[in-house]
Scaffold this active site. Structure first.
Site, PDB file in Angstrom:
ATOM      1  N   ARG A 152      -9.247   2.761  -1.349  1.00  0.00           N
ATOM      2  CA  ARG A 152      -8.832   1.376  -1.119  1.00  0.00           C
ATOM      3  C   ARG A 152      -8.963   0.925   0.333  1.00  0.00           C
ATOM      4  O   ARG A 152      -9.007  -0.278   0.600  1.00  0.00           O
ATOM      5  CB  ARG A 152      -7.389   1.183  -1.595  1.00  0.00           C
ATOM      6  CG  ARG A 152      -7.262   1.351  -3.105  1.00  0.00           C
ATOM      7  CD  ARG A 152      -5.962   0.814  -3.636  1.00  0.00           C
ATOM      8  NE  ARG A 152      -5.925   0.865  -5.088  1.00  0.00           N
ATOM      9  CZ  ARG A 152      -4.936   0.390  -5.826  1.00  0.00           C
ATOM     10  NH1 ARG A 152      -3.904  -0.194  -5.244  1.00  0.00           N
ATOM     11  NH2 ARG A 152      -4.965   0.484  -7.139  1.00  0.00           N
TER      12      ARG A 152
ATOM     13  N   ASP B 162       4.226 -13.283  -4.622  1.00  0.00           N
ATOM     14  CA  ASP B 162       3.621 -11.956  -4.512  1.00  0.00           C
ATOM     15  C   ASP B 162       3.480 -11.647  -3.021  1.00  0.00           C
ATOM     16  O   ASP B 162       3.421 -12.571  -2.194  1.00  0.00           O
ATOM     17  CB  ASP B 162       2.251 -11.921  -5.196  1.00  0.00           C
ATOM     18  CG  ASP B 162       1.858 -10.513  -5.631  1.00  0.00           C
ATOM     19  OD1 ASP B 162       1.927 -10.207  -6.828  1.00  0.00           O
ATOM     20  OD2 ASP B 162       1.490  -9.701  -4.749  1.00  0.00           O
TER      21      ASP B 162
END
Length: 328
Positions: A74, A187
């Site tokens: 990632r 979020d």
């Protein structure tokens, strides 16, 4: 309309930099990656310990040793794009003053964003078959009733828009004017919030939406990427999007909610962090309000809340919180 929504979101963002600045930074660095990518060595144990501690501090996410490959997958492109030699250099950049924007880019890269419309359908069946009918029945007509819902880890918006269309249908808002409905969608990942603001989804994303609701609340259009379905204004107008870190000591929210959805996020936290977040969420839940968790999330005994069904929990007594105002 989209520009106006961006301005609203940017005013609410606590950082000095806007979501757009973070997204632009991410786009620029990807464009800078040309024909000579750097070879980044596998993350070392020491580098992993530094980064996992940083992620845990900022996000509450617990990276155990077997997550080293995940961390590399990632983050290596960010290290590569920034033309750094290794993850040690990247970590030093993250904790430096000049790397403050990169922290949000890193957060966007490491957070899991899987979601879908009508995910864990039994919980939405409860809203459709029990909660909204009971609300209509028990609340007298002729008086405007506030309904507040929070999607606390909304990702790209599918959950929040599902709640919006079910609430619209369940409260018969196209025929009745006494409902004051607002849905907060938040979020920590600003990249997925950008997508949620647009409310545009390919065909494979909207397959779970019944055709009648799809026609009523979405319109289709062709794009270079194929056919897209975009939420109509009658749905978008019910939602407010805001970046919120559930690990923060305080949230930029002054309201209490009838429903809070916090699904499939607690599984990434350790027990102590789970308890902290849950206690914080309960402060924002009305008495008799409902908290919705993911199917694999088991809530340990927590004062003031009891299990209802289908991983739905109900608040059973008053929590000590400041007086709530309608501003979020």
């Amino acid at each position: 309309m989209l520009i106006r929504r961006w301005k609203i979101l940017n005013r609410e963002y606590s950082s000095k930099e806007s979501l757009i600045s973070v997204d632009n930074l991410m786009s620029r660095t990807f464009q800078e990656m040309k024909n000579h990518p750097l070879e980044i060595p596998m993350i070392s144990d020491q580098e992993f310990q530094l980064l996992s501690a940083f992620v845990h501090q900022r996000l509450g996410i617990l990276w155990e040793s077997h997550k080293k490959d995940l961390a590399y997958t990632r983050l290596y492109r960010r290290v590569q794009n920034l033309k750094m030699k290794n993850f040690q250099e990247y970590y030093q950049y993250l904790v430096s003053e000049e790397g403050h924007l990169e922290v949000q880019v890193m957060i966007n890269a490491v957070t899991t964003t899987k979601t879908s419309f009508f995910r864990e359908k039994a919980q939405f069946d409860f809203l459709e078959q029990e909660f909204f009918p009971k609300l209509r029945k028990n609340y007298p007509s002729g008086k405007k009733r506030k309904v507040r819902i929070w999607s606390a880890a909304c990702s790209t918006g599918e959950e929040a828009y599902t709640l919006a269309l079910l609430a619209s249908e369940g409260l018969a808002m196209d025929r009745m004017l006494e409902w004051d409905l607002k849905i907060l969608a938040s979020d920590i990942n600003t990249k997925v919030l950008s997508a949620a603001l647009l409310g545009q989804y390919p065909l494979e994303k909207i397959e779970m939406i019944p055709q009648a609701l799809l026609k009523k609340y979405f319109h289709s259009r062709h794009s270079p990427k194929g056919l897209l379905y975009e939420t109509k204004e009658n749905l978008k107008s019910l939602l407010k999007f805001r970046p919120v870190n559930l690990l923060a000591e305080s949230y930029p929210i002054n309201a209490r909610f009838d429903l809070i959805f916090c699904r499939n996020i607690l599984i990434y936290f350790d027990t102590k962090t789970q308890e902290k977040v849950l206690k914080h969420l309960l402060q924002y839940l009305h008495d008799d309000g409902y908290l919705f968790l993911g199917g694999s999330e088991v809530l340990r005994e927590l004062k003031g809340i009891q299990r209802f069904k289908n991983n739905i929990y109900q608040k059973i007594h008053e929590s000590i919180i400041p007086t709530a105002h309608e501003r979020y």
